[in-house]
Write a protein that holds these residues in place. Structure first.
Motif, mmCIF file in Angstrom:
data_model
loop_
_atom_site.group_PDB
_atom_site.id
_atom_site.type_symbol
_atom_site.label_atom_id
_atom_site.label_comp_id
_atom_site.label_asym_id
_atom_site.label_seq_id
_atom_site.Cartn_x
_atom_site.Cartn_y
_atom_site.Cartn_z
ATOM 1 N N ARG A 173 -6.714 -4.979 -8.629
ATOM 2 C CA ARG A 173 -5.490 -5.562 -8.078
ATOM 3 C C ARG A 173 -4.339 -5.416 -9.071
ATOM 4 N N GLU A 174 -4.640 -5.524 -10.359
ATOM 5 C CA GLU A 174 -3.621 -5.314 -11.392
ATOM 6 C C GLU A 174 -3.057 -3.901 -11.305
ATOM 7 N N ARG A 175 -3.848 -2.953 -10.830
ATOM 8 C CA ARG A 175 -3.431 -1.562 -10.690
ATOM 9 C C ARG A 175 -2.892 -1.259 -9.295
ATOM 10 N N ALA A 176 -2.676 -2.305 -8.492
ATOM 11 C CA ALA A 176 -2.055 -2.149 -7.167
ATOM 12 C C ALA A 176 -2.802 -1.141 -6.300
ATOM 13 N N TYR A 177 -4.124 -1.200 -6.349
ATOM 14 C CA TYR A 177 -4.940 -0.132 -5.767
ATOM 15 C C TYR A 177 -4.836 -0.017 -4.255
ATOM 16 N N VAL A 178 -4.326 -1.034 -3.578
ATOM 17 C CA VAL A 178 -4.202 -0.966 -2.115
ATOM 18 C C VAL A 178 -2.752 -0.756 -1.674
ATOM 19 N N PHE A 179 -1.918 -0.221 -2.558
ATOM 20 C CA PHE A 179 -0.511 0.009 -2.224
ATOM 21 C C PHE A 179 -0.130 1.482 -2.178
ATOM 22 N N ASP B 175 0.105 5.541 -1.445
ATOM 23 C CA ASP B 175 -0.072 6.487 -0.336
ATOM 24 C C ASP B 175 -1.321 7.333 -0.562
ATOM 25 N N LEU B 176 -1.908 7.804 0.527
ATOM 26 C CA LEU B 176 -3.089 8.659 0.418
ATOM 27 C C LEU B 176 -2.768 9.934 -0.348
ATOM 28 N N ASP B 177 -1.578 10.505 -0.129
ATOM 29 C CA ASP B 177 -1.197 11.722 -0.857
ATOM 30 C C ASP B 177 -1.246 11.497 -2.360
ATOM 31 N N ARG B 178 -0.727 10.361 -2.812
ATOM 32 C CA ARG B 178 -0.726 10.077 -4.244
ATOM 33 C C ARG B 178 -2.157 9.893 -4.749
ATOM 34 N N ILE B 179 -2.984 9.188 -3.983
ATOM 35 C CA ILE B 179 -4.376 8.959 -4.375
ATOM 36 C C ILE B 179 -5.108 10.282 -4.553
ATOM 37 N N GLU B 180 -4.861 11.221 -3.635
ATOM 38 C CA GLU B 180 -5.566 12.502 -3.707
ATOM 39 C C GLU B 180 -5.011 13.394 -4.816
ATOM 40 N N ILE B 181 -3.695 13.412 -4.974
ATOM 41 C CA ILE B 181 -3.088 14.272 -5.996
ATOM 42 C C ILE B 181 -3.562 13.866 -7.402
ATOM 43 N N TYR B 182 -3.635 12.562 -7.645
ATOM 44 C CA TYR B 182 -4.001 12.079 -8.986
ATOM 45 C C TYR B 182 -5.465 11.643 -9.089
ATOM 46 N N ARG B 183 -6.255 11.977 -8.066
ATOM 47 C CA ARG B 183 -7.693 11.680 -8.071
ATOM 48 C C ARG B 183 -7.949 10.212 -8.433
ATOM 49 N N MET B 184 -7.242 9.352 -7.744
ATOM 50 C CA MET B 184 -7.237 7.940 -8.106
ATOM 51 C C MET B 184 -8.502 7.201 -7.691
ATOM 52 N N ARG B 185 -9.268 7.751 -6.750
ATOM 53 C CA ARG B 185 -10.537 7.096 -6.401
ATOM 54 C C ARG B 185 -11.432 6.981 -7.635
ATOM 55 N N ALA B 186 -11.453 8.040 -8.435
ATOM 56 C CA ALA B 186 -12.259 8.006 -9.662
ATOM 57 C C ALA B 186 -11.706 6.969 -10.640
ATOM 58 N N LEU B 187 -10.379 6.857 -10.706
ATOM 59 C CA LEU B 187 -9.779 5.858 -11.580
ATOM 60 C C LEU B 187 -10.147 4.450 -11.127
ATOM 61 N N PHE B 188 -10.169 4.241 -9.803
ATOM 62 C CA PHE B 188 -10.521 2.923 -9.284
ATOM 63 C C PHE B 188 -11.978 2.590 -9.604
ATOM 64 N N ASN B 189 -12.849 3.596 -9.504
ATOM 65 C CA ASN B 189 -14.266 3.374 -9.820
ATOM 66 C C ASN B 189 -14.477 3.011 -11.289
ATOM 67 N N ASP B 190 -13.631 3.542 -12.151
ATOM 68 C CA ASP B 190 -13.802 3.346 -13.592
ATOM 69 C C ASP B 190 -12.851 2.301 -14.173
ATOM 70 N N ALA B 191 -12.251 1.495 -13.329
ATOM 71 C CA ALA B 191 -11.290 0.495 -13.810
ATOM 72 C C ALA B 191 -11.985 -0.517 -14.725
ATOM 73 N N PRO B 192 -11.273 -1.069 -15.697
ATOM 74 C CA PRO B 192 -11.865 -2.089 -16.577
ATOM 75 C C PRO B 192 -12.402 -3.270 -15.795
ATOM 76 N N ALA B 193 -13.274 -4.027 -16.431
ATOM 77 C CA ALA B 193 -13.914 -5.155 -15.739
ATOM 78 C C ALA B 193 -12.957 -6.311 -15.511
ATOM 79 N N ASN B 194 -11.978 -6.481 -16.410
ATOM 80 C CA ASN B 194 -11.103 -7.652 -16.320
ATOM 81 C C ASN B 194 -9.633 -7.253 -16.402
ATOM 82 N N SER B 195 -8.799 -8.058 -15.756
ATOM 83 C CA SER B 195 -7.356 -7.907 -15.850
ATOM 84 C C SER B 195 -6.843 -8.695 -17.048
ATOM 85 N N GLU B 196 -5.558 -8.596 -17.295
ATOM 86 C CA GLU B 196 -4.955 -9.368 -18.387
ATOM 87 C C GLU B 196 -5.170 -10.864 -18.195
#
Length: 418
Positions: free
Chosen positions: A342-348, A350-371
């Protein structure tokens, strides 16, 4: 020789239409009687200025927030009617713009300015987190698409609308949070947008209030928790309930005394716990143990039928699926361990941006805790500070306390001038 007062009204109104913010209108009307006369003949220009300031799809939320602030009588029927209009006939709210007085339009413009600031701040900080994540391929700079900007704005407006409607719950105590019409048209990925905006507001509140709440002697005597997150922190929920303008003023206040005065001004105010509302699943979901991974997008469309105005980009849905695929319907929103997503605004995005920057992998590897979650390491230190500040308060001291430093404590003899 032509003068300012001889400019035709049509031209004067065209000039007024170019104002970038409705708050500039009142000062403009006070500059000259001719300007005011032209406005009196064309009062609809005020609404036109606001419509240039606020995106069309956000205007209904802006009007709804205004009406919720002044709703009378405030009961189940009036709340239901307001939400029903917003969800099924939003154009009616846009039509009401031309009947709203200029001072209230100015208020709407101010709230949108606050939400615009929060939107750009949240989007920028989320993108910075993604860029810094190990293996991130995100570009350093961020320019939101129109649809992304709208999602961020709408999430903050929904938070504000909830607070405006339910902060004063005297006549609404019979309405269970999770069954209310408020959430009925929002699929779970849009509820996660609201949850993400709420997390961000709590983070900004935490940062802006920390110096006072962690150091002021009186606040220590009151044992005001400055670490615990979400619905387990009563005072945070009270301050969050005061809305986006309150939080923005706290963020903008530079002085210690100003921050303390603003925080104390809410002590007797009403509150509502949006965290509890988001984390309480509908009764219909409680016995469903089928994980999200077993649902197709068509299944989800049948469960959450799209409305005419609903966002059709699949980016938010894609991000949400990454996070919730193992979970059943009763756990499809606001899981504590997903705070870093949620800190990374993962549900905001666009699909184009998610695919261009391969963000699904980033979401899978996100840190365990936010600030916010990382602050829990300081719980023992907070409890010790309560004891120290309470000791000082009981002796008559007040002011700013720091560990092993009482140089800024004010004692009764100093206050009396002795």
């Amino acid at each position: 020789m032509p003068t300012f007062a001889t400019i035709p009204c049509e031209i004067m109104i065209s000039v007024l239409r170019e104002l970038g913010n409705v708050r500039f209108l009142l000062p403009s009307l006070l500059t000259c009687r001719h300007v005011y006369s032209c406005f009196k003949e064309n009062p609809g220009v005020a609404a036109e200025i606001l419509q240039r300031q606020i995106p069309p799809d956000i205007i209904p939320y802006s009007v709804a927030v205004l009406e919720a602030s002044y709703l009378s009588p405030r009961n189940e029927t009036s709340v239901h009617e307001l939400l029903e209009t917003l969800y099924t006939q939003p154009s009616k709210f846009t039509e009401r713009l031309r009947t709203i007085p200029v001072p209230l339009l100015t208020r709407m413009g101010h709230i949108h300015g606050v939400i615009h600031d929060l939107t750009t701040d949240f989007a920028s900080s989320a993108w910075t987190c993604l860029h810094k994540d190990q293996g991130s391929e995100a570009a350093e700079s961020l320019v939101l698409s129109p649809s992304e900007y709208l999602r961020f704005c709408r999430a903050f407006y929904r938070v504000e609308l909830y607070f405006c409607l339910f902060r004063c719950r005297t006549s609404l105590t019979s309405i269970p949070f999770h069954e209310h019409r408020f959430f009925s048209n929002q699929p779970p990925w849009e509820k996660e947008q609201l949850a993400s905006a709420l997390d961000f507001l709590e983070l900004k509140l935490s940062r802006a209030s920390r110096d006072v709440v962690a150091h002021d002697v009186e606040f220590g005597e009151l044992k005001i928790d400055y670490i615990t997150t979400g619905m387990n922190n009563y005072m945070r929920q009270l301050w969050l309930s005061q809305g986006v303008d309150f939080i923005h003023r706290l963020m903008s206040e530079s002085s210690y005394d100003g921050k303390k005065a603003l925080l104390k001004s809410a002590f007797a105010a009403d509150r509502v716990d949006l965290y509890e509302a988001l984390m309480t699943p509908p009764e219909t979901d409680l016995n469903d143990d089928v994980p999200l991974s077993s649902y197709t997008n068509e299944d989800l469309a049948a469960l959450f039928p799209p409305t005419e105005s609903q966002d059709t980009d699949e980016g938010p849905l894609a991000g949400w699926r990454v996070a919730f695929n193992p979970w059943p319907r009763s756990a499809w929103v606001m899981l504590a361990h997903l705070s870093a997503l949620r800190e990374r605004a993962y549900v905001f995005w666009d699909l184009d941006r998610i695919e261009i920057y391969r963000m699904r992998a980033l979401f899978n590897d996100a840190p365990a805790n936010s600030e916010l979650q990382r602050a829990y390491h300081d719980l023992d230190e907070m409890r010790e500070s309560f004891e120290e500040r309470s000791r000082i308060w009981q002796k008559g001291g007040s002011g700013y306390w720091s560990k092993n430093d009482e140089s800024r404590i004010v004692w009764p003899t100093q206050q009396d001038g002795n």
